[in-house]
Design a protein around this motif. Structure first.
Motif, PDB file in Angstrom:
ATOM      1  N   LEU A 382       1.180  -1.125   0.201  1.00 46.60           N
ATOM      2  CA  LEU A 382       0.042  -0.313   0.416  1.00 46.60           C
ATOM      3  C   LEU A 382       0.952   1.163  -0.490  1.00 46.60           C
ATOM      4  O   LEU A 382       0.405   2.697  -1.133  1.00 46.60           O
ATOM      5  N   ALA A 383       2.076   1.255   1.014  1.00 44.27           N
ATOM      6  CA  ALA A 383       3.121   2.356   1.004  1.00 44.27           C
ATOM      7  C   ALA A 383       3.597   2.437  -0.197  1.00 44.27           C
ATOM      8  O   ALA A 383       3.495   3.619  -0.620  1.00 44.27           O
ATOM      9  N   ASP A 384       4.167   1.472  -0.893  1.00 44.16           N
ATOM     10  CA  ASP A 384       4.475   1.793  -2.560  1.00 44.16           C
ATOM     11  C   ASP A 384       3.648   2.644  -3.338  1.00 44.16           C
ATOM     12  O   ASP A 384       3.535   3.070  -4.665  1.00 44.16           O
ATOM     13  N   GLN A 385       2.346   1.281  -3.748  1.00 45.21           N
ATOM     14  CA  GLN A 385       1.276   2.291  -4.258  1.00 45.21           C
ATOM     15  C   GLN A 385       1.001   3.876  -3.856  1.00 45.21           C
ATOM     16  O   GLN A 385       1.225   4.437  -4.727  1.00 45.21           O
ATOM     17  N   LEU A 386       0.646   4.375  -2.726  1.00 41.75           N
ATOM     18  CA  LEU A 386       0.267   5.551  -2.490  1.00 41.75           C
ATOM     19  C   LEU A 386       2.141   6.634  -2.937  1.00 41.75           C
ATOM     20  O   LEU A 386       1.023   7.791  -3.718  1.00 41.75           O
ATOM     21  N   GLU A 387       2.646   6.536  -2.519  1.00 42.69           N
ATOM     22  CA  GLU A 387       4.206   6.439  -3.203  1.00 42.69           C
ATOM     23  C   GLU A 387       3.529   7.094  -4.291  1.00 42.69           C
ATOM     24  O   GLU A 387       3.728   8.107  -5.272  1.00 42.69           O
ATOM     25  N   THR A 388       3.751   5.822  -5.265  1.00 40.80           N
ATOM     26  CA  THR A 388       3.030   6.070  -6.543  1.00 40.80           C
ATOM     27  C   THR A 388       1.999   6.701  -7.035  1.00 40.80           C
ATOM     28  O   THR A 388       2.607   7.770  -8.246  1.00 40.80           O
ATOM     29  N   LYS A 389       1.226   7.015  -6.275  1.00 41.71           N
ATOM     30  CA  LYS A 389       0.352   7.558  -7.236  1.00 41.71           C
ATOM     31  C   LYS A 389       0.440   9.287  -6.558  1.00 41.71           C
ATOM     32  O   LYS A 389      -0.402  10.103  -7.443  1.00 41.71           O
ATOM     33  N   ARG A 390       0.823   9.147  -6.241  1.00 41.77           N
ATOM     34  CA  ARG A 390       1.000  10.585  -5.342  1.00 41.77           C
ATOM     35  C   ARG A 390       2.395  10.981  -6.387  1.00 41.77           C
ATOM     36  O   ARG A 390       1.750  12.458  -6.345  1.00 41.77           O
ATOM     37  N   GLU A 391       3.169  10.213  -6.832  1.00 41.06           N
ATOM     38  CA  GLU A 391       3.924  11.219  -7.829  1.00 41.06           C
ATOM     39  C   GLU A 391       3.297  11.092  -9.093  1.00 41.06           C
ATOM     40  O   GLU A 391       3.405  12.433  -9.567  1.00 41.06           O
ATOM     41  N   ALA A 392       2.193  10.160  -9.782  1.00 38.62           N
ATOM     42  CA  ALA A 392       1.499  10.771 -10.941  1.00 38.62           C
ATOM     43  C   ALA A 392       0.886  11.848 -10.193  1.00 38.62           C
ATOM     44  O   ALA A 392       0.691  12.835 -11.582  1.00 38.62           O
ATOM     45  N   PHE A 393       0.090  12.477  -9.459  1.00 42.50           N
ATOM     46  CA  PHE A 393      -0.156  13.584  -9.133  1.00 42.50           C
ATOM     47  C   PHE A 393       0.215  14.570  -8.939  1.00 42.50           C
ATOM     48  O   PHE A 393      -0.175  15.697  -9.862  1.00 42.50           O
ATOM     49  N   CYS A 394       1.453  14.848  -8.759  1.00 46.17           N
ATOM     50  CA  CYS A 394       2.759  15.118  -9.138  1.00 46.17           C
ATOM     51  C   CYS A 394       2.317  16.096 -10.540  1.00 46.17           C
ATOM     52  O   CYS A 394       2.640  17.051 -10.750  1.00 46.17           O
ATOM     53  N   LYS A 395       2.784  14.621 -11.135  1.00 43.35           N
ATOM     54  CA  LYS A 395       3.270  14.809 -12.631  1.00 43.35           C
ATOM     55  C   LYS A 395       2.634  15.605 -13.499  1.00 43.35           C
ATOM     56  O   LYS A 395       2.208  16.508 -14.176  1.00 43.35           O
ATOM     57  N   GLN A 396       0.537  15.050 -13.059  1.00 41.88           N
ATOM     58  CA  GLN A 396       0.054  16.003 -13.467  1.00 41.88           C
ATOM     59  C   GLN A 396      -1.192  17.094 -12.818  1.00 41.88           C
ATOM     60  O   GLN A 396      -0.546  18.027 -14.248  1.00 41.88           O
ATOM     61  N   ASN A 397       0.046  17.986 -11.959  1.00 41.80           N
ATOM     62  CA  ASN A 397       0.173  18.702 -10.917  1.00 41.80           C
ATOM     63  C   ASN A 397       0.868  19.705 -12.495  1.00 41.80           C
ATOM     64  O   ASN A 397       0.764  20.487 -12.506  1.00 41.80           O
ATOM     65  N   LEU A 398       2.133  19.317 -12.653  1.00 45.17           N
ATOM     66  CA  LEU A 398       2.786  19.768 -12.610  1.00 45.17           C
ATOM     67  C   LEU A 398       2.156  19.964 -14.461  1.00 45.17           C
ATOM     68  O   LEU A 398       2.762  21.395 -15.540  1.00 45.17           O
ATOM     69  N   HIS A 399       1.539  19.154 -15.040  1.00 41.81           N
ATOM     70  CA  HIS A 399       0.991  19.448 -16.670  1.00 41.81           C
ATOM     71  C   HIS A 399      -0.197  20.190 -16.650  1.00 41.81           C
ATOM     72  O   HIS A 399       0.399  21.049 -17.937  1.00 41.81           O
ATOM     73  N   GLU A 400      -0.885  20.352 -15.717  1.00 40.27           N
ATOM     74  CA  GLU A 400      -1.793  20.701 -15.799  1.00 40.27           C
ATOM     75  C   GLU A 400      -1.211  23.143 -15.810  1.00 40.27           C
ATOM     76  O   GLU A 400      -2.327  23.375 -16.359  1.00 40.27           O
ATOM     77  N   SER A 401      -0.447  23.099 -14.674  1.00 40.55           N
ATOM     78  CA  SER A 401      -0.048  24.093 -14.877  1.00 40.55           C
ATOM     79  C   SER A 401       0.923  24.579 -16.341  1.00 40.55           C
ATOM     80  O   SER A 401       0.846  25.551 -16.152  1.00 40.55           O
ATOM     81  N   THR A 402       1.876  23.808 -16.396  1.00 38.82           N
ATOM     82  CA  THR A 402       2.202  24.292 -18.013  1.00 38.82           C
ATOM     83  C   THR A 402       1.022  24.638 -19.034  1.00 38.82           C
ATOM     84  O   THR A 402       1.481  25.748 -19.237  1.00 38.82           O
TER      85      THR A 402
END
Length: 594
Positions: A382-402
């Motif tokens: 669960l911890a690993d998957q949550l970290e992966t999903k957090r990174e995905a949301f961070c990338k999406q945040n970068l993409h949406e900002s750009t």
């Protein structure tokens, strides 16, 4: 019931054919839909002893389970009736009625032992129904209890000390209720009135004498005391004249013997008030899906020729439950993040704070439904998957900002680009005019809300793409001296260097915030795991204390009766339970995720 299940009649849970026992799929579908905790009451006994009548009464119905009023046995296998619990809100009462033991029509009685064992394994209250009195014949008919240790294992690696190992059964075996039908004796010993419970205790007392002489007398009594520390007895008068027994389910209470009616009410009241929710070792509450998996696991072991093992069944169940708990937690996290995050966030901290809240709640979802997570395998997943999903949301945040920033820049600077194309700045003084216009548009860009964390980087990227245009306007401005042009070139370089330094600083800040968040996530996992393990430890302690108290009471009763040999055997079990309790109280063996 809260889960939406409404059963108007019982269904077969386990079919017992001449070839083998198998599960009825319809019953599994019913169990899988019951999200409430379940109180499981199973009844066993010889053919035509009135088991089904009592179960129908517990269901609050006159009919349902087949009474079998003829000499032919009706109930085959194990039948199930799930009804809303009449006393416990948001609980389900699961009634299990079994085929009669010792049916002469079967020819082969090998499945009787398995029916008996499955009833013990699946129930939280186990009712043994017999006729007449509790005498040696009744004990002989209960020989199945002496075979339990030969067909059920508590652990995957059995203890070499058979007696000590038997103490493991105490914590998960159901409460034992002996119902005696058509009882005709007076409840008294040596001329003194006794209760039905005292009658049972007296009947279970061992006989003194040489071991080889009293073994057959004492063995079933010893097994009942050994496996079922909590015992209860109910006696019932004959309900009606023998000729009317075939019409029993059609008769009203007013047509039955008043004593019998009161005795049935007393029995039902006890079951409703005192029967506990089915639990696994460690106080793990069983609901419909968990009971479904237990049925499948135990029956698979039996049909494959193996012995049902409690520890293996719990571990197999935990694998299924924990895997599902991980998925539920991840689904919850994603749904909450999508609801709460408005892309793009102004800062990374804003996103990470929302993540931290959603992650905490997701871990709580996992903790609520998970158990026996050996080595925290599933929590780590669960911890690993949550970290992966957090990174995905961070990338999406970068993409949406750009994406948003590029759209803003295009909207804001397109008029300026058009002016450049039309030569509006290709004249003396045009460069300073361009610089001022550019500055005003930058200010307008900065004033736009919710650009996100890529605002500055996207702006610098845009400015860098216009470097040649700026240089051309600068060189074309005849009003500037060579020195002024050189100064302006250096100023632009300094601005670019300052922007690069600021960008590097932002990257370092981002890295630090991500590292801090990773550590916070780790600490949150440890915090919740520690709290869960402490809760489980307290449940284990309470469970072991109950078992120990019952064993100590049994030992006290045996000592009063002068059965010193029995008390010495019992002392080994008490010592084993005391050691387990000491380990549980000290938290021995508890570790947390690393």
């Amino acid at each position: 019931m809260a889960s939406g299940v409404q059963m108007s009649a019982p269904v077969c849970l386990i079919e017992n054919t001449k070839e083998q026992m198998k599960v009825n799929q319809k019953s599994l579908e019913i169990l899988s839909s019951i999200t409430n905790p379940v109180v499981v009451v199973a009844i066993v006994g010889l053919c035509r002893t009135g088991k089904s009548y009592l179960m129908n009464k517990l269901a609050g119905k006159k009919s349902g389970f087949s009474l079998g009023s003829t000499v032919q046995s009706h109930t085959k296998g194990i039948w199930m009736w799930c009804v809303p619990h009449p006393k416990k809100l948001n609980h389900t009462l699961v009634l299990l009625d079994t085929e009669g033991l010792g049916d002469v029509e079967k020819g082969n009685n090998k499945n009787d032992t398995w029916i008996f064992a499955l009833s013990v394994l699946l129930s939280s209250t186990f009712v043994y129904n017999s006729m007449g009195t509790i005498n040696q014949q009744a004990m002989d008919q209960l020989h199945y209890v002496t075979e339990l240790s030969e067909c059920i294992r508590s652990k995957s690696a059995p203890n070499s000390d058979e007696v000590e190992n038997s103490s493991d059964f105490v914590s998960f075996f159901p409460d034992f209720v002996w119902t005696v039908r058509d009882f005709t004796l007076e409840l008294e010993i040596d001329g003194k009135p006794i209760t039905s419970d005292e009658y049972l205790e007296a009947a279970l007392k061992p006989k003194k004498g040489k071991p080889e002489e009293v073994k057959m007398f004492n063995l079933p009594r010893q097994c009942i005391r050994q496996f079922f520390p909590k015992k209860k007895c109910f006696i019932f008068d004959r309900p009606v004249h023998r000729k009317k027994l075939s019409q029993l389910e059609k008769l009203n209470d007013s047509e039955l013997d008043p004593e019998f009616v009161e005795q049935v009410k007393s029995f039902c009241s006890y079951i409703f008030q005192d029967s506990q929710v089915k639990t696994l070792q460690g106080g793990i509450t069983v609901n419909g899906p968990r009971l479904e998996n237990l049925v499948l696991t135990y029956l698979e072991a039996i049909t494959s020729g193996d012995m049902p093992c409690i520890e293996n069944a719990v571990l197999a169940l935990s694998q299924i439950e924990n895997s599902a708990a991980v998925q539920r937690a991840l689904t919850y996290y994603e749904e909450m993040m999508k609801q709460r995050v408005q892309f793009p966030t102004e800062t990374l901290r804003e996103l990470l704070d929302i993540h931290a809240t959603c992650e905490k709640e997701a871990i709580e979802v996992f903790m609520k439904d998970s158990f026996k997570d050996v080595g925290q395998k599933f929590q780590k997943e669960l911890a690993d998957q949550l970290e992966t999903k957090r990174e995905a949301f961070c990338k999406q945040n970068l993409h949406e900002s750009t994406k948003r920033c590029r759209t803003l820049l295009q909207d804001i600077f397109s008029p300026l680009e058009e002016e450049v194309k039309q030569g509006a700045f290709s004249k003396p003084g045009g460069y300073h005019l361009f610089v001022q216009r550019n500055k005003d548009l930058k200010q307008k860009y900065y004033q736009q809300p919710r650009k996100g964390i890529q605002a500055e980087e996207t702006l610098q990227e845009y400015m860098k793409s216009k470097k040649d245009v700026v240089e051309a306007i600068l060189q074309a401005d005849q009003s500037l001296s060579a020195k002024e042009r050189d100064i302006e070139v250096e100023r632009v370089k300094a601005q670019a260097a300052e922007a690069a330094a600021k960008h590097l600083e932002e990257l370092q800040k981002t890295t630090l915030e991500m590292m801090e968040q990773k550590e916070k996530s780790h600490q949150e996992h440890i915090k919740q795991l520690t709290e869960k393990m402490e809760t489980e430890r307290k449940l284990m302690v309470a469970e072991q204390e109950r078992a120990l108290a019952l064993k100590l009471k049994e030992q006290e009763d045996l000592l009063k009766g002068g059965f010193r040999d029995e008390t010495e055997r019992l002392q080994k079990q008490i010592n084993s339970l005391e050691n387990q309790l000491e380990n549980s109280k000290s938290g021995w063996g508890i570790c947390v995720i690393s």
